[in-house]
Design a protein around this motif. Structure first.
Motif, PDB file in Angstrom:
ATOM      1  N   ILE A 177      11.950  21.797 -11.781  1.00  0.00           N
ATOM      2  CA  ILE A 177      12.755  20.408 -11.322  1.00  0.00           C
ATOM      3  C   ILE A 177      12.298  20.281  -9.970  1.00  0.00           C
ATOM      4  O   ILE A 177      11.867  19.158  -9.341  1.00  0.00           O
ATOM      5  N   THR A 178      12.244  21.449  -9.312  1.00  0.00           N
ATOM      6  CA  THR A 178      12.022  21.363  -7.701  1.00  0.00           C
ATOM      7  C   THR A 178      10.760  21.056  -7.335  1.00  0.00           C
ATOM      8  O   THR A 178      10.358  20.161  -6.535  1.00  0.00           O
ATOM      9  N   ALA A 179       9.894  21.316  -8.163  1.00  0.00           N
ATOM     10  CA  ALA A 179       8.303  20.960  -8.180  1.00  0.00           C
ATOM     11  C   ALA A 179       8.138  19.490  -8.266  1.00  0.00           C
ATOM     12  O   ALA A 179       7.102  19.002  -7.693  1.00  0.00           O
ATOM     13  N   ILE A 180       8.846  19.002  -9.102  1.00  0.00           N
ATOM     14  CA  ILE A 180       8.518  17.538  -9.278  1.00  0.00           C
ATOM     15  C   ILE A 180       9.689  16.784  -8.079  1.00  0.00           C
ATOM     16  O   ILE A 180       8.971  15.735  -7.521  1.00  0.00           O
ATOM     17  N   SER A 181      10.668  17.145  -7.995  1.00  0.00           N
ATOM     18  CA  SER A 181      11.868  16.093  -7.156  1.00  0.00           C
ATOM     19  C   SER A 181      11.407  16.344  -5.793  1.00  0.00           C
ATOM     20  O   SER A 181      11.270  15.193  -5.058  1.00  0.00           O
ATOM     21  N   VAL A 182      10.860  17.360  -5.088  1.00  0.00           N
ATOM     22  CA  VAL A 182      10.735  17.356  -3.715  1.00  0.00           C
ATOM     23  C   VAL A 182       9.746  16.369  -3.304  1.00  0.00           C
ATOM     24  O   VAL A 182       9.775  15.642  -2.281  1.00  0.00           O
ATOM     25  N   PRO A 183       8.474  16.558  -3.643  1.00  0.00           N
ATOM     26  CA  PRO A 183       7.424  15.451  -3.503  1.00  0.00           C
ATOM     27  C   PRO A 183       7.992  13.976  -3.604  1.00  0.00           C
ATOM     28  O   PRO A 183       7.549  13.047  -2.954  1.00  0.00           O
ATOM     29  N   MET A 184       8.696  13.677  -4.633  1.00  0.00           N
ATOM     30  CA  MET A 184       9.328  12.547  -5.092  1.00  0.00           C
ATOM     31  C   MET A 184      10.293  12.042  -3.748  1.00  0.00           C
ATOM     32  O   MET A 184      10.059  11.075  -3.501  1.00  0.00           O
ATOM     33  N   VAL A 185      10.984  13.108  -3.171  1.00  0.00           N
ATOM     34  CA  VAL A 185      11.856  12.755  -2.157  1.00  0.00           C
ATOM     35  C   VAL A 185      11.427  12.225  -1.214  1.00  0.00           C
ATOM     36  O   VAL A 185      11.827  11.066  -0.353  1.00  0.00           O
ATOM     37  N   ALA A 186      10.163  12.775  -0.637  1.00  0.00           N
ATOM     38  CA  ALA A 186       9.421  12.430   0.771  1.00  0.00           C
ATOM     39  C   ALA A 186       8.243  11.979   0.306  1.00  0.00           C
ATOM     40  O   ALA A 186       7.344  13.045   0.888  1.00  0.00           O
ATOM     41  N   PRO A 187       7.485  10.884  -0.105  1.00  0.00           N
ATOM     42  CA  PRO A 187       6.391  10.929  -0.238  1.00  0.00           C
ATOM     43  C   PRO A 187       5.385  10.772   0.881  1.00  0.00           C
ATOM     44  O   PRO A 187       4.247  11.331   1.028  1.00  0.00           O
ATOM     45  N   THR A 188       5.987  10.314   2.031  1.00  0.00           N
ATOM     46  CA  THR A 188       5.218  10.246   3.216  1.00  0.00           C
ATOM     47  C   THR A 188       4.836  11.802   3.751  1.00  0.00           C
ATOM     48  O   THR A 188       3.865  11.799   4.231  1.00  0.00           O
ATOM     49  N   LEU A 189       5.828  12.466   3.636  1.00  0.00           N
ATOM     50  CA  LEU A 189       5.713  13.822   4.131  1.00  0.00           C
ATOM     51  C   LEU A 189       4.826  14.647   3.302  1.00  0.00           C
ATOM     52  O   LEU A 189       4.037  15.523   3.683  1.00  0.00           O
ATOM     53  N   PHE A 190       4.996  14.417   1.817  1.00  0.00           N
ATOM     54  CA  PHE A 190       4.587  15.523   1.045  1.00  0.00           C
ATOM     55  C   PHE A 190       3.015  15.081   0.308  1.00  0.00           C
ATOM     56  O   PHE A 190       2.426  15.806   0.009  1.00  0.00           O
ATOM     57  N   LEU A 191       3.164  14.040   0.299  1.00  0.00           N
ATOM     58  CA  LEU A 191       1.964  13.102  -0.446  1.00  0.00           C
ATOM     59  C   LEU A 191       1.219  12.192   0.540  1.00  0.00           C
ATOM     60  O   LEU A 191      -0.023  11.657   0.089  1.00  0.00           O
ATOM     61  N   GLN A 192       1.461  12.265   1.658  1.00  0.00           N
ATOM     62  CA  GLN A 192       0.672  11.396   2.580  1.00  0.00           C
ATOM     63  C   GLN A 192       0.638  10.007   2.181  1.00  0.00           C
ATOM     64  O   GLN A 192      -0.500   9.517   2.371  1.00  0.00           O
ATOM     65  N   SER A 193       1.600   9.509   1.507  1.00  0.00           N
ATOM     66  CA  SER A 193       1.580   8.183   0.979  1.00  0.00           C
ATOM     67  C   SER A 193       2.801   7.382   1.393  1.00  0.00           C
ATOM     68  O   SER A 193       3.985   7.958   1.643  1.00  0.00           O
ATOM     69  N   GLU A 194       2.695   6.101   1.791  1.00  0.00           N
ATOM     70  CA  GLU A 194       3.999   5.192   2.452  1.00  0.00           C
ATOM     71  C   GLU A 194       4.814   4.943   1.246  1.00  0.00           C
ATOM     72  O   GLU A 194       6.067   5.072   1.695  1.00  0.00           O
ATOM     73  N   SER A 195       4.414   4.913   0.178  1.00  0.00           N
ATOM     74  CA  SER A 195       5.559   4.745  -0.780  1.00  0.00           C
ATOM     75  C   SER A 195       5.258   5.609  -2.274  1.00  0.00           C
ATOM     76  O   SER A 195       4.147   6.173  -2.521  1.00  0.00           O
ATOM     77  N   LEU A 196       6.228   5.586  -3.083  1.00  0.00           N
ATOM     78  CA  LEU A 196       5.920   6.458  -4.555  1.00  0.00           C
ATOM     79  C   LEU A 196       5.637   5.422  -5.220  1.00  0.00           C
ATOM     80  O   LEU A 196       6.117   4.493  -5.946  1.00  0.00           O
TER      81      LEU A 196
END
Length: 217
Positions: A177-196
Motif C-alpha cells: 500500500i505504501t509503495a502505491i500511496s506515497v507517490p500518489m500523495v505528492a506527485p510533484t515531489l516523487f514523480l516530478q509531475s505537477e499533477s497526478l
C-alpha cells in the motif's frame, strides 16, 4: 430611446442549489475530505469549506451539526466507496490460489486505481496517522482494518507461492500500500509531475509491480 433600468440579478435563495448541481450535503462532502487531507482536522475551517462548496455556512450545521460529525461523515463515505471495490477484490481472492502472481499484480493495479480515483484518500490516512488519538483509532477500526483483512488472502497466497517475500502478511500488505500511496500523495515531489495523471498512475503501478513481485524462475 430605451430608458428602462437594467434588471437586478436575481439572488439565489440561501440553501437552494442551482438546477443540476449536487445537493448541498453532497457538495460539502466533496470538498471536506480533500480539506481534511491537506490541512488536518484542527486547521479545517467550516466557513471556508462552505465557501468552497458554494453553500451557506449554516448548511453544514444543519446537515452535520459539528466539524467532528462532518469528519465522521467523511469516514462513512470512505467505507461506502471501499465496498464498491469489494467484488473485484473477492474475485482476485478467488483466483489467487491458482494464479497468485496474476492476482497480486492485479491487486496492485486495483489499489493504484483506487488511489487515482480518490487522490485525497492516502493523504487523509497519512494526515490522521500523524495525530494518534480517538480519530485514528476509529479510522483504523472502520476503514483500514476491514480493508486489510479483506485483502490479506491475496498477499498470503502470493507468499505461499514465493511470488512476494516477507513472513508477516500484514506488514507486507502495508508495504504494498505504501509503495502505491506515497507517490500518489505528492506527485510533484516523487514523480516530478505537477499533477497526478493516468500516465503517472501507470508509472507507479509498473514500478511497484517490478519492485515487489519476484520474477518467475
Amino acid at each position: 430611446m430605451n430608458t428602462a433600468l437594467p434588471k437586478k440579478p436575481t439572488a439565489r435563495a440561501i440553501g437552494r442549489r442551482p438546477s443540476g448541481a449536487p445537493s448541498g450535503r453532497e457538495a460539502i462532502l466533496t470538498v471536506a475530505m480533500p480539506a481534511f487531507a491537506r490541512y488536518g482536522y484542527e486547521a479545517v475551517s467550516l466557513r471556508k469549506l462552505a465557501a468552497e462548496a458554494d453553500v451557506d455556512a449554516a448548511l453544514i450545521a444543519r446537515h452535520f451539526g459539528s466539524k467532528s460529525a462532518l469528519w465522521m461523515a467523511v469516514v462513512d463515505r470512505l467505507t461506502e466507496r471501499q465496498k464498491d471495490y469489494e467484488p473485484q477484490i473477492r474475485a482476485l481472492i478467488a483466483c489467487s490460489a491458482q494464479r497468485p502472481r496474476e492476482a497480486l499484480e492485479d491487486f496492485i493495479s486495483l489499489f493504484a486505481q483506487i488511489s487515482f480515483e480518490m487522490p485525497a484518500l492516502p493523504s487523509f490516512l497519512l494526515q490522521e496517522a500523524t495525530n494518534p488519538d480517538e480519530r485514528l483509532i476509529l479510522l483504523n477500526r472502520r476503514v483500514v482494518t476491514p480493508f486489510r483483512r479483506l485483502c490479506l488472502p491475496i498477499i498470503e497466497a502470493a507468499q505461499k507461492a514465493g511470488v512476494i517475500g516477507g513472513t508477516d502478511p500484514a506488514l507486507v500488505f502495508s508495504m504494498v500500500i505504501t509503495a502505491i500511496s506515497v507517490p500518489m500523495v505528492a506527485p510533484t515531489l516523487f514523480l516530478q509531475s505537477e499533477s497526478l495523471t493516468a500516465t503517472e498512475r501507470e508509472r507507479v503501478t509498473t514500478a511497484a509491480i517490478q519492485l515487489l513481485v519476484q520474477k518467475a524462475s
